[in-house]
Write a protein that holds these residues in place. Structure first.
Motif, PDB file in Angstrom:
ATOM      1  N   ARG A  42       0.828  -1.204   0.000  1.00  0.00           N
ATOM      2  CA  ARG A  42       0.000   0.000   0.000  1.00  0.00           C
ATOM      3  C   ARG A  42       0.867   1.260   0.000  1.00  0.00           C
ATOM      4  N   ASP A 279      -4.780   3.389   0.257  1.00  0.00           N
ATOM      5  CA  ASP A 279      -5.073   3.276  -1.169  1.00  0.00           C
ATOM      6  C   ASP A 279      -6.556   3.398  -1.475  1.00  0.00           C
ATOM      7  N   THR A 281      -8.924   1.542  -0.133  1.00  0.00           N
ATOM      8  CA  THR A 281      -9.626   0.287   0.134  1.00  0.00           C
ATOM      9  C   THR A 281     -10.523   0.431   1.365  1.00  0.00           C
ATOM     10  N   GLU A 283     -12.218  -1.378   4.389  1.00  0.00           N
ATOM     11  CA  GLU A 283     -12.003  -2.611   5.146  1.00  0.00           C
ATOM     12  C   GLU A 283     -12.879  -2.646   6.393  1.00  0.00           C
ATOM     13  N   GLY A 297     -10.550  -7.481   4.309  1.00  0.00           N
ATOM     14  CA  GLY A 297     -10.975  -6.907   3.040  1.00  0.00           C
ATOM     15  C   GLY A 297     -12.464  -7.030   2.766  1.00  0.00           C
ATOM     16  N   ASN A 301     -13.664  -0.190  -2.793  1.00  0.00           N
ATOM     17  CA  ASN A 301     -12.834   0.987  -2.588  1.00  0.00           C
ATOM     18  C   ASN A 301     -13.689   2.235  -2.713  1.00  0.00           C
TER      19      ASN A 301
END
Length: 384
Positions: A42, A279, A281, A283, A297, A301
């Protein structure tokens, strides 16, 4: 959106991973030392462009669910590595996108080795509060929380806390986060933390699963080393009105008295926390990194997906289901509704996933039973 009577709860806490690296090398860190190593791939810092998108998504989600107040938590790694000027820009961006109808309460969780007067003045302008990680005395803290070259972090943290205790900055002081190490004496640890006059203390038990149990916690053993450690502090703390708030004890007492918990580690209150990595994402709780690579995960995003999409992820749903997410052992337990099976990642066992009691089950039971006994005894005396 209803599923068998269940309605999703909108996100109210946004944990923004503004910097993915750290200037300490704590040997228990769930980001760097456990199963998930996604930090390696990342970016180091969340870009201003992603911050702006995150701010838009937060405002969008709040408006869609008529949420009037959210908490923004700047996290890492170590967020102060991003610099206080950039942290200020992040908070201002999120608040700017929020507009007048959404209050954004901002906080930073830091190891404090970079915390100085300039940073605190910047934070004071924003009313950005500060939580500091410290594991007790110099000896206790230096067991685990050192620089990569082995150098102690204690003096730098102590100096930073001294600044937080000054009249100019005291209002920014959120409290201390202490990770339990069984090798440290509990009373010495607690009283060492009290020297810094924290408004609250969070005791965090080390992350582990049934497959990879935490230090000293043998899954098939009835021994309760963590409960023994914590009950020693509870007995020292209980009844000392005004000394400090110990959040774990406070939450257990709240639930025992018929209230709800504000902590994912206790009770059945639906989780409303979501994590945004550097980044972009999206989570689940990042303590899931203890389970395995990619475990936190969602496949989503912030560039392409609203936060509503994350609400539909099975892991998010499970962390909001409360009683319905517990296994039969927990449902049959005397303290099942108080414990709530503990922190979600600590339930993981290969083959059965998360539908298990916590790997800390004996410890949680004994700690809750001990607190229950003290409360009942006091209530009986009060009603005589």
């Amino acid at each position: 959106m209803l599923r068998n009577g269940w309605r999703p709860h909108p996100f109210r806490q946004y944990l923004l991973k503004v910097h993915s690296r750290c200037n300490l090398a704590c040997d228990y860190c769930y980001v760097y030392t456990l199963a998930d190593q996604s930090w390696r791939s990342r970016p180091m810092v969340m870009t201003p462009e992603l911050v702006a998108i995150a701010a838009e998504r937060i405002a969008e989600h709040a408006a869609a669910h008529d949420v009037r107040s959210v908490k923004l938590i700047l996290h890492g790694g170590e967020p102060l590595l991003a610099g206080h000027t950039y942290l200020r820009e992040i908070v201002e961006t999120v608040r700017g996108k929020a507009g007048p109808d959404l209050h954004v309460d901002a906080a930073v969780q830091t190891n404090a080795v970079l915390l100085n007067e300039d940073t605190l003045r910047s934070f004071s302008d924003l009313d950005l509060t500060v939580g500091v990680s410290l594991d007790g005395s110099r000896r206790a803290n230096d067991r685990n929380r050192r620089f990569a070259n082995g150098r102690s972090s204690y003096d730098l943290v102590s100096d930073a806390l001294g600044l937080l205790l000054t009249p100019e900055f005291r209002h920014l002081y959120n409290g201390l986060l202490c990770t339990v190490d069984l090798a440290n004496d509990p009373i010495e640890t607690y009283e060492s933390l009290l020297q810094f006059r924290p408004p609250a203390i969070d005791f965090l038990i080390p992350h582990g699963t049934w497959e990879s149990p935490p230090p000293g916690r043998f899954p098939d053993s009835p021994k309760t080393p963590y409960a023994d450690w914590l009950t020693a502090i509870f007995d020292r703390w209980y009844g000392q009105s005004g000394e400090t708030v110990v959040r774990l004890f406070q939450e257990i007492m709240n639930v025992l008295m018929g209230g709800s918990s504000a902590s994912e580690a206790i009770g059945l209150t639906p989780s409303t926390v979501v994590v945004i990595e550097t980044d972009g994402t999206i989570e689940q709780t990042d303590s899931l990194k203890v389970v395995g690579q990619g475990a936190p995960g969602t496949g989503l995003n912030i560039v392409d997906h609203p936060f509503d999409a994350a609400l539909e992820h099975p892991g998010m749903v499970a962390r909001q289901l409360g009683w319905d997410a517990l296994d039969d052992t927990c449902k049959a337990c005397r303290f099942g509704r108080v414990c709530g099976a503990g922190l979600y990642p600590h339930r993981y066992r290969p083959g059965s996933g998360f539908r298990n009691p916590s790997v800390y089950c004996p410890d949680l039971y004994r700690l809750i039973e001990h607190i229950h006994s003290r409360l009942v005894s006091d209530l009986r005396r009060a009603t005589r």
